[in-house]
Design a protein around this motif. Sequence first.
Motif, PDB file in Angstrom:
ATOM      1  N   ALA A  32       0.850  -1.192   0.000  1.00  0.00           N
ATOM      2  CA  ALA A  32       0.000   0.000   0.000  1.00  0.00           C
ATOM      3  C   ALA A  32       0.888   1.245   0.000  1.00  0.00           C
ATOM      4  O   ALA A  32       1.270   1.765   1.047  1.00  0.00           O
ATOM      5  N   SER A  33       1.223   1.692  -1.174  1.00  0.00           N
ATOM      6  CA  SER A  33       2.064   2.892  -1.307  1.00  0.00           C
ATOM      7  C   SER A  33       1.673   3.611  -2.591  1.00  0.00           C
ATOM      8  O   SER A  33       0.789   3.177  -3.331  1.00  0.00           O
ATOM      9  N   LEU A  34       2.344   4.679  -2.855  1.00  0.00           N
ATOM     10  CA  LEU A  34       2.052   5.451  -4.072  1.00  0.00           C
ATOM     11  C   LEU A  34       2.503   4.721  -5.334  1.00  0.00           C
ATOM     12  O   LEU A  34       2.166   5.144  -6.442  1.00  0.00           O
ATOM     13  N   LYS A  35       3.235   3.629  -5.189  1.00  0.00           N
ATOM     14  CA  LYS A  35       3.630   2.828  -6.355  1.00  0.00           C
ATOM     15  C   LYS A  35       2.408   2.246  -7.066  1.00  0.00           C
ATOM     16  O   LYS A  35       2.478   1.897  -8.241  1.00  0.00           O
ATOM     17  N   LEU A  36       1.302   2.141  -6.328  1.00  0.00           N
ATOM     18  CA  LEU A  36       0.070   1.623  -6.945  1.00  0.00           C
ATOM     19  C   LEU A  36      -0.400   2.498  -8.096  1.00  0.00           C
ATOM     20  O   LEU A  36      -1.048   2.004  -9.020  1.00  0.00           O
TER      21      LEU A  36
END
Length: 109
Positions: A32-36
Amino acid sequence: MTWAGVTIALVGALGYALGAALQQFEAVTEGASLKLMRRPRWWIGGIIGFTGASLHAVALSLAPPGRRAADQRGDAGVRGAAGGDAARQAAAPGGDPGGRSRWPSACSG
């Protein structure tokens, strides 16, 4: 019209479930990070979920009017010699058509 609304609501629920499953899969895989934001499958899941929500709005617009609409028209399903007055009389405080309370005046304070 009602069956069309029910069918559209079911397809919308399937869209919610599928979109959430795709997004959850990506969140577990990537974390769950901005990499999504860089994962197309996560975006596709969001679009499918939004489409499911839109289909629910369409299904609600196809639904028959509810009981509230009947109450506003004055025919709350109570028919007879009194017309719609029986429902209004039953709604009076204490259920008394004259609006008097059932309790003796000594109990009212």
